[in-house]
Design an enzyme around this catalytic site. Structure first.
Site, PDB file in Angstrom:
ATOM      1  N   ASN A   1      -2.415   4.453  -1.128  1.00  0.00           N
ATOM      2  CA  ASN A   1      -1.024   4.839  -0.862  1.00  0.00           C
ATOM      3  C   ASN A   1      -0.009   4.171  -1.789  1.00  0.00           C
ATOM      4  O   ASN A   1       0.960   4.789  -2.208  1.00  0.00           O
ATOM      5  CB  ASN A   1      -0.658   4.596   0.597  1.00  0.00           C
ATOM      6  CG  ASN A   1      -0.901   3.176   1.039  1.00  0.00           C
ATOM      7  OD1 ASN A   1      -1.765   2.484   0.525  1.00  0.00           O
ATOM      8  ND2 ASN A   1      -0.127   2.726   2.000  1.00  0.00           N
TER       9      ASN A   1
ATOM     10  N   GLU B   1      -5.173  -6.403   5.832  1.00  0.00           N
ATOM     11  CA  GLU B   1      -3.943  -5.754   6.267  1.00  0.00           C
ATOM     12  C   GLU B   1      -4.342  -4.332   6.624  1.00  0.00           C
ATOM     13  O   GLU B   1      -4.736  -3.550   5.753  1.00  0.00           O
ATOM     14  CB  GLU B   1      -2.904  -5.808   5.148  1.00  0.00           C
ATOM     15  CG  GLU B   1      -1.513  -5.668   5.677  1.00  0.00           C
ATOM     16  CD  GLU B   1      -0.987  -4.313   5.402  1.00  0.00           C
ATOM     17  OE1 GLU B   1      -1.036  -3.478   6.334  1.00  0.00           O
ATOM     18  OE2 GLU B   1      -0.559  -4.072   4.277  1.00  0.00           O
TER      19      GLU B   1
ATOM     20  N   GLU C   1      -0.486 -12.915   3.982  1.00  0.00           N
ATOM     21  CA  GLU C   1      -0.342 -13.165   2.554  1.00  0.00           C
ATOM     22  C   GLU C   1       1.154 -13.183   2.258  1.00  0.00           C
ATOM     23  O   GLU C   1       1.970 -12.863   3.114  1.00  0.00           O
ATOM     24  CB  GLU C   1      -1.102 -12.107   1.746  1.00  0.00           C
ATOM     25  CG  GLU C   1      -2.613 -12.178   2.012  1.00  0.00           C
ATOM     26  CD  GLU C   1      -3.476 -11.440   0.994  1.00  0.00           C
ATOM     27  OE1 GLU C   1      -3.046 -11.267  -0.150  1.00  0.00           O
ATOM     28  OE2 GLU C   1      -4.597 -11.049   1.372  1.00  0.00           O
TER      29      GLU C   1
ATOM     30  N   CYS D   1       1.745   1.896   5.441  1.00  0.00           N
ATOM     31  CA  CYS D   1       1.257   1.320   6.702  1.00  0.00           C
ATOM     32  C   CYS D   1       2.399   0.763   7.540  1.00  0.00           C
ATOM     33  O   CYS D   1       2.279   0.626   8.741  1.00  0.00           O
ATOM     34  CB  CYS D   1       0.221   0.239   6.423  1.00  0.00           C
ATOM     35  SG  CYS D   1       0.930  -1.136   5.528  1.00  0.00           S
TER      36      CYS D   1
HETATM   37  N1  LIG Z   1      -2.500   0.759   4.180  1.00  0.00           N
HETATM   38  C1  LIG Z   1      -3.057   1.377   5.176  1.00  0.00           C
HETATM   39  O1  LIG Z   1      -2.904   1.018   6.288  1.00  0.00           O
HETATM   40  C2  LIG Z   1      -3.867   2.546   4.852  1.00  0.00           C
HETATM   41  C3  LIG Z   1      -4.391   3.311   5.849  1.00  0.00           C
HETATM   42  N2  LIG Z   1      -5.113   4.389   5.554  1.00  0.00           N
HETATM   43  C4  LIG Z   1      -5.606   5.190   6.653  1.00  0.00           C
HETATM   44  O2  LIG Z   1      -6.981   5.305   6.497  1.00  0.00           O
HETATM   45  C5  LIG Z   1      -7.363   6.676   6.505  1.00  0.00           C
HETATM   46  C6  LIG Z   1      -8.530   6.863   5.593  1.00  0.00           C
HETATM   47  O3  LIG Z   1      -8.140   6.624   4.246  1.00  0.00           O
HETATM   48  P1  LIG Z   1      -9.147   5.961   3.260  1.00  0.00           P
HETATM   49  O4  LIG Z   1      -8.678   5.899   1.865  1.00  0.00           O
HETATM   50  O5  LIG Z   1     -10.471   6.618   3.472  1.00  0.00           O
HETATM   51  O6  LIG Z   1      -9.068   4.478   3.787  1.00  0.00           O
HETATM   52  P2  LIG Z   1     -10.194   3.469   3.851  1.00  0.00           P
HETATM   53  O7  LIG Z   1      -9.769   2.314   4.652  1.00  0.00           O
HETATM   54  O8  LIG Z   1     -11.459   4.144   4.248  1.00  0.00           O
HETATM   55  O9  LIG Z   1     -10.371   3.073   2.311  1.00  0.00           O
HETATM   56  C7  LIG Z   1      -9.672   2.029   1.700  1.00  0.00           C
HETATM   57  C8  LIG Z   1     -10.588   1.400   0.669  1.00  0.00           C
HETATM   58  O10 LIG Z   1     -11.770   0.900   1.297  1.00  0.00           O
HETATM   59  C9  LIG Z   1     -12.931   1.406   0.638  1.00  0.00           C
HETATM   60  N3  LIG Z   1     -13.990   1.501   1.640  1.00  0.00           N
HETATM   61  C10 LIG Z   1     -14.175   2.458   2.570  1.00  0.00           C
HETATM   62  N4  LIG Z   1     -15.245   2.170   3.336  1.00  0.00           N
HETATM   63  C11 LIG Z   1     -15.749   0.996   2.874  1.00  0.00           C
HETATM   64  C12 LIG Z   1     -16.855   0.183   3.243  1.00  0.00           C
HETATM   65  N5  LIG Z   1     -17.656   0.512   4.256  1.00  0.00           N
HETATM   66  N6  LIG Z   1     -17.083  -0.949   2.551  1.00  0.00           N
HETATM   67  C13 LIG Z   1     -16.277  -1.304   1.528  1.00  0.00           C
HETATM   68  N7  LIG Z   1     -15.219  -0.567   1.129  1.00  0.00           N
HETATM   69  C14 LIG Z   1     -14.948   0.558   1.793  1.00  0.00           C
HETATM   70  C15 LIG Z   1     -12.477   2.730   0.074  1.00  0.00           C
HETATM   71  O11 LIG Z   1     -13.323   3.171  -0.943  1.00  0.00           O
HETATM   72  C16 LIG Z   1     -11.079   2.374  -0.395  1.00  0.00           C
HETATM   73  O12 LIG Z   1     -11.121   1.701  -1.629  1.00  0.00           O
HETATM   74  C17 LIG Z   1      -6.134   7.425   6.078  1.00  0.00           C
HETATM   75  O13 LIG Z   1      -6.155   8.708   6.578  1.00  0.00           O
HETATM   76  C18 LIG Z   1      -5.045   6.581   6.651  1.00  0.00           C
HETATM   77  O14 LIG Z   1      -4.794   6.969   7.970  1.00  0.00           O
HETATM   78  C19 LIG Z   1      -5.402   4.699   4.272  1.00  0.00           C
HETATM   79  C20 LIG Z   1      -4.912   3.979   3.223  1.00  0.00           C
HETATM   80  C21 LIG Z   1      -4.066   2.842   3.451  1.00  0.00           C
HETATM   81  O1  LIG Z   2       3.518  -5.559   0.251  1.00  0.00           O
HETATM   82  C1  LIG Z   2       4.323  -4.655   0.477  1.00  0.00           C
HETATM   83  O2  LIG Z   2       5.507  -4.775   0.212  1.00  0.00           O
HETATM   84  C2  LIG Z   2       3.890  -3.367   1.034  1.00  0.00           C
HETATM   85  C3  LIG Z   2       2.810  -3.226   1.733  1.00  0.00           C
HETATM   86  C4  LIG Z   2       2.423  -1.944   2.221  1.00  0.00           C
HETATM   87  C5  LIG Z   2       1.207  -1.709   2.708  1.00  0.00           C
HETATM   88  O3  LIG Z   2       0.372  -2.722   2.886  1.00  0.00           O
HETATM   89  C6  LIG Z   2       0.651  -0.384   3.008  1.00  0.00           C
HETATM   90  O4  LIG Z   2       1.390   0.581   3.045  1.00  0.00           O
HETATM   91  O5  LIG Z   2      -0.563  -0.318   3.168  1.00  0.00           O
END
Ligand SMILES: NC(=O)C1=CN([C@@H]2O[C@H](COP(=O)(O)OP(=O)(O)OC[C@H]3O[C@@H](n4cnc5c(N)ncnc54)[C@H](O)[C@@H]3O)[C@@H](O)[C@H]2O)C=CC1
Ligand SMILES: O=C(O)/C=C/C=C(\O)C(=O)O
Length: 484
Positions: free
Chosen positions: A153, A252, A465, A286
């Site tokens: 994101n 996070e 962090e 997030c």
């Molecule tokens: N910052 C946040 O809170 C975020 C939340 N999301 C949420 O997560 C949902 C899924 O998105 P994804 O990109 O699939 O998030 P994800 O949490 O599955 O992936 C994030 C990272 O973790 C890696 N990853 C996934 N499974 C893993 C494992 N078992 N071991 C090690 N690394 C692993 C992925 O390749 C990617 O680099 C989204 O629909 C959204 O709702 C997604 C991105 C950021």
């Molecule tokens: O460090 C920031 O300022 C922003 C963080 C945002 C996320 O961690 C996120 O959207 O996953």
């Protein structure tokens, strides 16, 4: 066709297994990503270990800090290249990426370079049983090789938010960018090379999570600590991997953040703030707001005003002037977000605005566009009020008292962030004290001072962090006791 290569021990490394990177705006292939297997991940971790023992490990703090400043300067010099890479990967508006993502990418190196230069050591003088004295002082040692697992994101911002402090503390890193956003992490390899950071300090391995680079990296016993931003379920899998070898994690994770709007707020500021928090980056932050609670006397006025703001957001590609809403990251994520749009209706929501996909011009029609969406009328048990959606949408519900607002905000397994909108200073402090989150914004949202603690309470993460708090994860403290 663009090739996204791994970056291992100072070399760009191709593999014979590739996957497609598609543009979120059109779903067209924009490049091929070279997936790292077990062998490449092992090479990256080995290179990172060797660098710890080599030139990098021997650098003085002053020299290391100078290098990180040079990295930041080089990111700024190549600002446009980073901007193009970020935009191509995510489809986010140019105005957003140029104001937040890229400047923060550079700032993340400078801020932590300054912190490590200035942080004092802790000392205690003590009386000893023989009537003498001793002095204790604590020195910080790098944790070692850090595995950095990143989401899609805010790719550059979140990756450098971890790499900046990790390197400032003298660690080396192996990064696994999201499979959706390989661009900026790869480009940063060129920056490290140009600046002359020793080989093996910064490594990038591309791939997916399970049974791919993510799993290989987090299970690798040469990795001393893992920092991760992403979904809570992924955090659980990574934590299980980290258990072997009892390696520390900094997480996070997701959120289901509430905005609380009191009738005594500055109405226009609250509307502007909640518009940003619900819809910025197409809701893929997030820290974003998916639950809005508004005090009853201003409820109808607030719903009407937020509806007007949502309907005024121009949906479109990054470079079109005035665009406020880009596409979602992928077809898969669009499927997920629109399934929530359907669930909200099935569970009885009143759709105030949106709820579908906008009609786009022919060249954009295969992009992952959705309408900014607002619901009202759902019970607190509804799926879209309970689960993180990560799209441009929110539910608005009325409340009457401060106590009720606190109970509503806390009625979630998550605890990442909140924003409270009120002109009553006493009330603002009471709310900040009572809402169970890591981050509480009063009359603002996503206002970031990088020296402050950042992270989630409850299911939203482990650890903090930011500022000196990053040092707690990226270093080991060693106490030295000197008998005088
Ligand atoms: N910052 C946040 O809170 C975020 C939340 N999301 C949420 O997560 C949902 C899924 O998105 P994804 O990109 O699939 O998030 P994800 O949490 O599955 O992936 C994030 C990272 O973790 C890696 N990853 C996934 N499974 C893993 C494992 N078992 N071991 C090690 N690394 C692993 C992925 O390749 C990617 O680099 C989204 O629909 C959204 O709702 C997604 C991105 C950021
Ligand atoms: O460090 C920031 O300022 C922003 C963080 C945002 C996320 O961690 C996120 O959207 O996953």
């Amino acid at each position: 066709m663009k090739q996204f290569l791994n970056y291992i021990n100072g070399e760009f490394v191709a593999t014979d297994k590739t996957f497609e990177k598609r543009a979120p705006v059109s779903n067209q292939i924009i490049g091929m990503v070279h997936e790292a297997g077990l062998a490449e991940v092992d090479q990256a971790v080995t290179a990172a270990r060797e660098a710890l023992k080599g030139d990098w490990g021997k650098l003085t703090t002053v020299k290391r800090v100078e290098m990180l400043y040079a990295v930041a300067d080089e990111i700024n010099r190549r600002f446009d290249d980073f901007l193009e890479a970020e935009i191509a990967d995510t489809g986010k508006p140019r105005s957003l990426a140029s104001h937040i993502d890229i400047p923060r990418g550079a700032a993340n190196f400078k801020v932590f370079a300054d912190i490590i230069k200035n942080v004092p050591n802790e000392t205690f003088q003590m009386d000893t049983p023989d009537g003498g004295k001793a002095i204790n002082y604590a020195i910080r040692k790098p944790l070692g090789v850090i595995g950095v697992v990143c989401p899609w994101n805010l790719p550059l911002l979140l990756m450098t938010w971890k790499v900046g402090p990790a390197l400032a503390c003298g660690n080396t890193v192996v990064i696994k960018p999201s499979e959706e956003t390989p661009g900026t992490a790869t480009l940063l390899g060129e920056v490290f090379e140009k600046v002359g950071v020793p080989k093996g300090v910064y490594n990038v391995v591309h791939g997916f999570g399970p049974n791919s680079a993510g799993e290989f990296l987090t299970k690798h016993q040469g990795v001393n600590g893992i920092t991760f931003t992403g979904e809570t379920r992924t955090g659980e899998a990574i934590m299980a991997a980290a258990a072997k070898g009892v390696r520390p994690v900094s997480f996070e994770l997701g959120g289901k953040n509430a905005a609380i709007v009191f009738e005594d707020c500055d109405f226009d500021k609250a509307i502007a703030g909640v518009t940003r928090s619900a819809f910025e980056n197409c809701g893929q932050v997030c820290l974003g707001t998916e639950r809005v609670y508004v005090q009853r006397p201003i409820f109808d006025k607030f719903v009407a005003a937020l509806k007007a703001k949502a309907e005024g957001l121009k949906v479109g590609p990054p470079n079109e002037p005035g665009v406020g809403l880009g596409p979602l990251i992928s077809a898969e994520h669009k499927e997920k977000v629109t399934s929530y749009y359907a669930k909200a209706v099935a569970e009885g929501a009143t759709v105030v605005t949106g709820g579908g996909s906008p009609k786009m011009a022919d060249e954009l029609k295969n992009g992952h566009w959705v309408e900014p969406t607002i619901w009202t009328g759902l019970p607190e048990t509804a799926t879209v009020i309970r689960e993180e959606i990560f799209g441009p949408c929110c539910h608005i519900a009325p409340f009457d008292t401060e106590e009720e607002a606190i109970a509503l905000a806390n009625n979630t397994t998550y605890g990442l962030a909140t924003s409270v909108w009120t002109e009553n200073i006493g009330r603002a402090h009471r709310m900040a004290e009572a809402i169970e989150v890591g981050l509480c914004w009063i009359n603002s949202w996503f206002l970031r001072d990088l020296r402050t603690p950042f992270g989630g309470a409850k299911g939203s993460g482990i650890g903090r962090e930011g500022g000196v708090h990053s040092l707690e994860f990226y270093t080991e403290l060693r106490n030295v006791c000197v008998k005088l």
